[in-house]
Every structure is written in C-alpha cells, then in structure tokens.
Scaffold this motif. Structure first.
Motif, PDB file in Angstrom:
ATOM      1  N   VAL A   1      37.765   6.116  80.011  1.00  0.00           N
ATOM      2  CA  VAL A   1      38.693   5.826  78.911  1.00  0.00           C
ATOM      3  C   VAL A   1      40.062   6.427  79.219  1.00  0.00           C
ATOM      4  CG1 VAL A   1      39.223   6.320  76.490  1.00  0.00           C
ATOM      5  CG2 VAL A   1      36.916   5.592  77.136  1.00  0.00           C
ATOM      6  N   ALA A   2      40.062   7.677  79.655  1.00  0.00           N
ATOM      7  CA  ALA A   2      41.340   8.339  79.965  1.00  0.00           C
ATOM      8  C   ALA A   2      42.074   7.618  81.093  1.00  0.00           C
ATOM      9  CB  ALA A   2      41.093   9.798  80.336  1.00  0.00           C
ATOM     10  N   LEU A   3      41.334   7.231  82.140  1.00  0.00           N
ATOM     11  CA  LEU A   3      41.963   6.529  83.262  1.00  0.00           C
ATOM     12  C   LEU A   3      42.546   5.199  82.815  1.00  0.00           C
ATOM     13  CD1 LEU A   3      39.359   7.084  86.152  1.00  0.00           C
ATOM     14  CD2 LEU A   3      41.281   8.533  85.484  1.00  0.00           C
ATOM     15  N   LYS A   4      41.767   4.462  82.035  1.00  0.00           N
ATOM     16  CA  LYS A   4      42.233   3.151  81.574  1.00  0.00           C
ATOM     17  C   LYS A   4      43.456   3.291  80.671  1.00  0.00           C
ATOM     18  CE  LYS A   4      39.510  -0.068  80.172  1.00  0.00           C
ATOM     19  NZ  LYS A   4      38.457  -0.780  79.407  1.00  0.00           N
ATOM     20  N   HIS A   5      43.397   4.234  79.748  1.00  0.00           N
ATOM     21  CA  HIS A   5      44.522   4.395  78.831  1.00  0.00           C
ATOM     22  C   HIS A   5      45.769   4.841  79.585  1.00  0.00           C
ATOM     23  CE1 HIS A   5      47.156   6.026  75.744  1.00  0.00           C
ATOM     24  NE2 HIS A   5      46.473   5.335  74.849  1.00  0.00           N
ATOM     25  N   ALA A   6      45.608   5.775  80.513  1.00  0.00           N
ATOM     26  CA  ALA A   6      46.761   6.268  81.273  1.00  0.00           C
ATOM     27  C   ALA A   6      47.379   5.145  82.100  1.00  0.00           C
ATOM     28  CB  ALA A   6      46.340   7.417  82.180  1.00  0.00           C
ATOM     29  N   GLU A   7      46.541   4.298  82.699  1.00  0.00           N
ATOM     30  CA  GLU A   7      47.068   3.182  83.468  1.00  0.00           C
ATOM     31  C   GLU A   7      47.716   2.145  82.553  1.00  0.00           C
ATOM     32  OE1 GLU A   7      47.951   0.367  86.520  1.00  0.00           O
ATOM     33  OE2 GLU A   7      47.968   2.547  86.244  1.00  0.00           O
ATOM     34  N   PHE A   8      47.126   1.913  81.385  1.00  0.00           N
ATOM     35  CA  PHE A   8      47.716   0.984  80.420  1.00  0.00           C
ATOM     36  C   PHE A   8      49.098   1.477  79.991  1.00  0.00           C
ATOM     37  CE2 PHE A   8      47.826  -0.580  75.867  1.00  0.00           C
ATOM     38  CZ  PHE A   8      48.118  -1.895  76.202  1.00  0.00           C
ATOM     39  N   ASP A   9      49.208   2.761  79.764  1.00  0.00           N
ATOM     40  CA  ASP A   9      50.493   3.365  79.398  1.00  0.00           C
ATOM     41  C   ASP A   9      51.511   3.160  80.519  1.00  0.00           C
ATOM     42  OD1 ASP A   9      52.288   5.021  77.864  1.00  0.00           O
ATOM     43  OD2 ASP A   9      51.811   6.664  79.224  1.00  0.00           O
ATOM     44  N   ARG A  10      51.077   3.366  81.753  1.00  0.00           N
ATOM     45  CA  ARG A  10      51.983   3.180  82.901  1.00  0.00           C
ATOM     46  C   ARG A  10      52.431   1.726  83.004  1.00  0.00           C
ATOM     47  NH1 ARG A  10      52.506   1.663  88.193  1.00  0.00           N
ATOM     48  NH2 ARG A  10      50.532   0.532  88.071  1.00  0.00           N
TER      49      ARG A  10
ATOM     50  N   GLY B   1      49.422  12.396  70.854  1.00  0.00           N
ATOM     51  CA  GLY B   1      50.090  11.387  70.051  1.00  0.00           C
ATOM     52  C   GLY B   1      51.282  10.742  70.716  1.00  0.00           C
ATOM     53  N   GLY B   2      52.072  11.524  71.440  1.00  0.00           N
ATOM     54  CA  GLY B   2      53.263  10.986  72.081  1.00  0.00           C
ATOM     55  C   GLY B   2      52.970   9.996  73.185  1.00  0.00           C
ATOM     56  N   ARG B   3      51.750   9.989  73.667  1.00  0.00           N
ATOM     57  CA  ARG B   3      51.376   9.062  74.744  1.00  0.00           C
ATOM     58  C   ARG B   3      50.412   7.976  74.266  1.00  0.00           C
ATOM     59  NH1 ARG B   3      52.959  10.125  79.847  1.00  0.00           N
ATOM     60  NH2 ARG B   3      53.805  12.204  80.296  1.00  0.00           N
ATOM     61  N   TYR B   4      49.926   8.104  73.065  1.00  0.00           N
ATOM     62  CA  TYR B   4      48.903   7.167  72.594  1.00  0.00           C
ATOM     63  C   TYR B   4      49.473   5.765  72.417  1.00  0.00           C
ATOM     64  CZ  TYR B   4      44.975   5.299  69.933  1.00  0.00           C
ATOM     65  OH  TYR B   4      43.910   4.540  69.505  1.00  0.00           O
ATOM     66  N   ARG B   5      48.728   4.786  72.895  1.00  0.00           N
ATOM     67  CA  ARG B   5      49.085   3.373  72.759  1.00  0.00           C
ATOM     68  C   ARG B   5      48.074   2.711  71.824  1.00  0.00           C
ATOM     69  NH1 ARG B   5      54.074   1.805  75.081  1.00  0.00           N
ATOM     70  NH2 ARG B   5      54.412   3.009  77.003  1.00  0.00           N
ATOM     71  N   PRO B   6      48.433   2.449  70.576  1.00  0.00           N
ATOM     72  CA  PRO B   6      47.480   1.842  69.636  1.00  0.00           C
ATOM     73  C   PRO B   6      46.910   0.514  70.128  1.00  0.00           C
ATOM     74  CG  PRO B   6      49.412   2.659  68.478  1.00  0.00           C
ATOM     75  CD  PRO B   6      49.723   2.754  69.943  1.00  0.00           C
ATOM     76  N   GLU B   7      47.685  -0.232  70.937  1.00  0.00           N
ATOM     77  CA  GLU B   7      47.202  -1.515  71.436  1.00  0.00           C
ATOM     78  C   GLU B   7      45.945  -1.367  72.288  1.00  0.00           C
ATOM     79  OE1 GLU B   7      51.707  -1.451  72.461  1.00  0.00           O
ATOM     80  OE2 GLU B   7      50.136   0.022  71.992  1.00  0.00           O
ATOM     81  N   PHE B   8      45.728  -0.169  72.807  1.00  0.00           N
ATOM     82  CA  PHE B   8      44.554   0.083  73.643  1.00  0.00           C
ATOM     83  C   PHE B   8      43.270  -0.199  72.872  1.00  0.00           C
ATOM     84  CE2 PHE B   8      41.382   3.018  75.539  1.00  0.00           C
ATOM     85  CZ  PHE B   8      41.419   2.566  76.852  1.00  0.00           C
TER      86      PHE B   8
ATOM     87  N   LEU C   1      42.551  -2.565  71.104  1.00  0.00           N
ATOM     88  CA  LEU C   1      42.195  -3.981  71.177  1.00  0.00           C
ATOM     89  C   LEU C   1      41.672  -4.365  72.554  1.00  0.00           C
ATOM     90  CD1 LEU C   1      45.327  -5.415  69.330  1.00  0.00           C
ATOM     91  CD2 LEU C   1      43.111  -4.756  68.343  1.00  0.00           C
ATOM     92  N   LEU C   2      41.827  -3.468  73.509  1.00  0.00           N
ATOM     93  CA  LEU C   2      41.441  -3.767  74.886  1.00  0.00           C
ATOM     94  C   LEU C   2      40.184  -3.029  75.327  1.00  0.00           C
ATOM     95  CD1 LEU C   2      44.968  -3.569  76.556  1.00  0.00           C
ATOM     96  CD2 LEU C   2      43.771  -5.599  75.735  1.00  0.00           C
ATOM     97  N   HIS C   3      39.869  -1.934  74.670  1.00  0.00           N
ATOM     98  CA  HIS C   3      38.707  -1.136  75.072  1.00  0.00           C
ATOM     99  C   HIS C   3      37.774  -0.952  73.879  1.00  0.00           C
ATOM    100  CE1 HIS C   3      36.396   1.880  77.330  1.00  0.00           C
ATOM    101  NE2 HIS C   3      36.238   2.439  76.150  1.00  0.00           N
ATOM    102  N   SER C   4      36.512  -1.208  74.096  1.00  0.00           N
ATOM    103  CA  SER C   4      35.537  -0.998  73.025  1.00  0.00           C
ATOM    104  C   SER C   4      34.175  -0.699  73.633  1.00  0.00           C
ATOM    105  CB  SER C   4      35.451  -2.230  72.117  1.00  0.00           C
ATOM    106  OG  SER C   4      35.010  -3.363  72.857  1.00  0.00           O
ATOM    107  N   SER C   5      33.273  -0.219  72.803  1.00  0.00           N
ATOM    108  CA  SER C   5      31.920   0.103  73.247  1.00  0.00           C
ATOM    109  C   SER C   5      30.970  -0.073  72.075  1.00  0.00           C
ATOM    110  CB  SER C   5      31.851   1.552  73.759  1.00  0.00           C
ATOM    111  OG  SER C   5      30.511   1.938  73.985  1.00  0.00           O
ATOM    112  N   THR C   6      29.878  -0.773  72.300  1.00  0.00           N
ATOM    113  CA  THR C   6      28.927  -1.048  71.217  1.00  0.00           C
ATOM    114  C   THR C   6      28.395   0.228  70.591  1.00  0.00           C
ATOM    115  OG1 THR C   6      28.255  -3.148  72.201  1.00  0.00           O
ATOM    116  CG2 THR C   6      26.716  -2.140  70.656  1.00  0.00           C
TER     117      THR C   6
END
Length: 524
Positions: free
Chosen positions: A126-135, A361-368, A370-375
C-alpha cells in the motif's frame, strides 16, 4: 495415509520435511502467555517456552484474555464481519487511536490517514503504491505546467512580444537557426522521456519488507529478490554503516527537465527538478537482517537527504512497532517522523490478521481510495481487536512500553554476560526492548560435523534453534537473512523464571559449541 496427513503433505511439504529434519515438527494444541503446548508420545501436554513470539506478532502473548474476550463479545453481539461499502466506525476508531499515539510520541499535529490491509507485506505494498501514485501525479502536474509555459512562450514569439535567442537554442543542443517549434518539440520530448522512466525506490541493505511482488523488490536479500527482479519496480540499496552512499545514489539518479520562461522579452531555458524517487523504505530495527538498529544520527542523515529531493520516507514498523521497543513507535525513539508508517503483526492482538498504512496528511492522495481496495481489509472483527490491543498498550500510562524496556534490559544483560563468558562463541548482542538478536561466531571450522555442515549451508541458526527446542523446550529462530543471529521477541508477560530458563539453555548451548560436541548438539 490418513486424511489429516494428506492435507498436511499438500500444505508446503518441503517446509514440513525441513521442520522434521530439525526436530521441531510438532503440532501445538494450546497456547497462553509465552508458552505453547504440544501432545507428547504418551498423550500428555509438553510445554514449550516461546521466544519467537509469532515473529513479533505476540506483544501480549498467546491468547491474551482481554483479546479473547473482545473476540467473544464481537461474535456474541452478532456484528457482521464483512459489510463492505458501508460505514466502518471500528476502523475509524482504530485510525483515531493510532493518530493519538503518533501525535504524542512524535510531537506532531498533522493527521495521518489510514489504509487498512491484511498483512505486513500488504501494508508495505500500500505504501509503495501510494508513494508511486503521488509521484506520478507530481509528474503530471509538472508536465501540465511546462506545457502551459511552452504555449505561452510560443504565443509570445508568434506575436512578436518575445524573441528566441540563439543561446536558448544552443542550450537545448539544437542546430543554430532552429525555430520555436523545434524548441517545443525538444522540451516536450525530454519531458516525455523522463515521464516514461520506471519508478525508483531507495532502501537499506539488510532490510526486509515482505515477499509480495512489490515489497520483495525492496527486500535486500538477493535469494528472495532476484528470481522476481523483472516483475516490479527496482530499488537502490544503501548500507546503513555508509550513508555517504545515499548521497552518491541520489546524485547519480537525480534528474532535471527543461522548461521555458519569457524573461525581459526573450525565451529562456530553465531546468526543473524531476520527481525521480518514489520513496525511501526502512525498518527502524532491521528484523530479518540480523536485528540491526538505526540510530538517531542515521535517521537525521536519511531525512535530510530525502527532504532535499522531496522523497518521502516509509518507516516499516511491522516488527518493531506496537510497543515492542519501549515505545509504541520505535521511530519515535530516534526522532524519525514518518511520511508513511506501516503496522501489522501485533496489531491484531495475536488473534486477528490486521495491518494498516498511515499516510501523512500533507502527502495523502484521496484519489488513491478509488484505485486500491481489499475485500478483507478494514473488516469489523480485526478492527475491533486492533482497537482493544491499542487500548491495552496505552493503559496505565503506557505500562506495557515501560515493561518492554525493562525486560529488554534484563535480556540484554543476560546476553552480554553470556558473551563475556563465551567470547569465542558469541559475537554480538543487538536490539532494543523485546526485539533482540544474539549473533554467533562463524562455525564452519567446527570439528563437529553437524555444526560445521549447518554453518557451511547457511542453516546454522536453524540447527541451533532445533537444539534449543529438542533439548531445552525453548522455541526461537534465526533472522531470515542473517542466519547466525538468533532473534528473541517474547511478550511483555515474560517472567523471571522464563528468563532464567533461557539463561540455562543458552549457556548449555554455548558450552556445546565451545566443546564442539557432536553428540550433545544432535541430542533429542
């Protein structure tokens, strides 16, 4: 062949063969505190003192009564475990509780948003995906800004309000006399080439962050990583004891892209920093790498280097967090304020499977979202137990943290005394609180065939663990990427009697290794 036997042989049969070779292939039928029980040949329960602690998952021990009661209360209430796409107040309460602890320990007020997961490796993903999404979003914003500048400059040249000097053309390596269309094409091409670069992560040598497709790429051990190297983004690894290498890596990978501005009626080229690094990922205490501690000076050095290139830091607290080191977050002990922090293992109280990634908070992307989920992430059951776990850790002004620190001091004293008495056997003592490592000297030259063979095949720590289990009924294992180091991660329920048992067992082991006693080492 019985049905049960067939089932077990289909569930990782090679691993079962290996456990059998070590003499630790027992089925535990009961557990409480730091003790596990299996049924012996005579039908009676055999207690085993557990210093492995679920690889750091059992800060409160096996089947802690308050956690078991919370589980019973949950099911007695008939609360649905899985009701996705609905309000999840239990998960929100866990996030709020974790924020409260984080704010207190790090002295910050910024909120950290929670993304829940099922395991430690997944929380790292999750951290890797979010960090890359932010980049990627930063790259997109930069591209849009440069495109806007090109359009404005082109309009200015076309209207005659700005000129295109030959120095600007030359700065881009274009032939003399090239027009603005060529400039725009060159700038756009370089921007597109940079945007196509694969993501790049930084990590510490000896680090371990999981074995999923992404997390395995920032796990340093080549045996784990190399077979899957083509499947996911790559990392550059930096030695903890030579952080000057970090500066070298950043300098080598750092990149700029050209932008154009109109200054004084002329088009000029300026270089813009391009977002290259997705994140720097590290453990405060390297668990599988041999229980190696990142100190405050190293943390400050890493933070300064990452801030200079706007590279976020992911602090992996999966094994070191949840009070194990004398604070809830081990990073707080060295002042390493995280951009991301991952928690798992003990978050479930030793009963539920639970994990979370906290994003500043300063790095959080709310759009994430919609892209990442887990049952199964954020389910009501694991959230209820996670909340109860945090409450227990925070009770009585953090008594658990103080107890972990005290017990850690006692165990370090024990290991240090052992090293002083057996300097030819014990090489080093490392760690903090209840996350400790005991490293042994190389035994490849041992006169005992089983000891030498284990050392030569990099299985020495496992052979030692087998001896401790068979002869002394003590359970622990080596660190996965440094197998001459035994790990000790018991719960805060550890007693003086249990510590004394470990002392006796380790001294017996050291004596066997000193004497190179083949018969004693293979006993049991």
């Amino acid at each position: 062949m019985s049905t049960a036997t067939a089932e077990y042989e289909l569930a990782e049969p090679l691993m079962l063969q290996w456990l059998t070779a070590l003499g630790v292939d027992v089925e535990f039928v009961r557990g409480e505190g730091n003790t596990l029980y299996f049924v012996g040949p005579d039908g009676t329960e055999v207690p085993v003192l557990d210093y492995a602690g679920g690889y750091g998952s059992l800060i409160l021990g096996h089947n802690h009564p308050a956690i078991v009661d919370a589980a019973r209360d949950f099911f007695d209430a008939g609360t649905p475990v899985l009701a996705q796409a609905a309000r999840q107040p239990a998960a929100s309460r866990v996030a709020a509780a974790l924020n409260s602890v984080l704010h207190r320990e790090f002295g910050v007020t910024e909120p950290y948003f929670a993304v829940f997961a099922n395991s430690g490796a997944e929380s790292v993903e999750v951290a890797l995906k979010h960090a890359e999404f932010d980049r990627v979003l930063k790259v997109k914003a930069l591209a849009e800004e440069i495109t806007g500048h090109l359009e404005a400059a082109g309009a200015a040249v076309a209207s005659g309000t700005a000129v295109l000097p030959e120095t600007t053309v030359a700065a881009l390596g274009l032939p003399a006399g090239s027009g603005f269309d060529a400039v725009a094409a060159e700038v756009g091409g370089r921007l597109a080439a940079s945007a196509a670069r694969p993501s790049l992560f930084l990590a510490l040598e000896r680090g371990f962050h999981g074995k999923l497709v992404g997390s395995i790429q920032i796990t340093h051990n080549p045996a784990f990583r190399t077979p899957f190297a083509t499947m996911a983004p790559q990392a550059r690894f930096v030695p903890l004891d030579r952080l000057d290498v970090l500066d070298e890596v950043i300098a080598a990978e750092r990149a700029t892209v050209p932008d154009v501005v109109v200054e004084g009626g002329a088009v000029a080229v300026v270089q813009r920093e391009f977002p290259v690094f997705s994140a720097f990922v590290l453990e405060v205490i390297q668990g599988e790498g041999g229980i190696r501690v990142v100190d405050r000076a190293a943390a400050e050095r890493i933070r300064a280097a990452c801030d200079a290139v706007d590279c976020p830091i992911v602090v992996d607290e999966i094994q070191s967090g949840m009070g194990r080191t004398g604070a809830f977050f081990a990073g707080s002990l060295i002042g390493l304020v995280p951009d991301y922090v991952t928690l798992a293992k003990s978050l479930g109280g030793g009963v539920a499977k639970s994990a979370v990634t906290l994003v500043r908070g300063g790095r959080y992307r709310p759009e994430f979202e919609l892209l990442h989920s887990s049952t199964f992430a954020k389910d009501a059951f694991s959230s209820a137990l996670a909340l109860r776990t945090v409450e227990l850790l925070e009770a009585d002004g953090g008594a658990v943290y103080r107890r972990a620190a005290e017990l850690g001091d006692e165990l370090i004293a024990l290991f240090t005394s052992l090293r002083e008495d057996f300097p030819d056997v014990v090489k080093d003592v490392r760690g903090k609180g209840l996350m400790l490592g005991l490293e042994f000297h190389d035994q490849t030259g041992s006169a005992a065939p089983s000891i030498a063979q284990a050392a030569l095949t990099d299985t020495f720590g496992y052979a030692v663990a087998g001896y401790l289990f068979r002869v002394h009924r003590i359970r622990t294992f080596p660190t996965a990427s440094a197998t001459t180091t035994l790990r000790f991660e018991p719960s805060v329920l550890l007693t003086a009697t249990e510590i004394a048992r470990l002392d006796v067992a380790l001294r017996a082991l050291a004596a066997v290794l000193r004497a190179q006693d083949e018969h004693a080492f293979t006993a049991g």
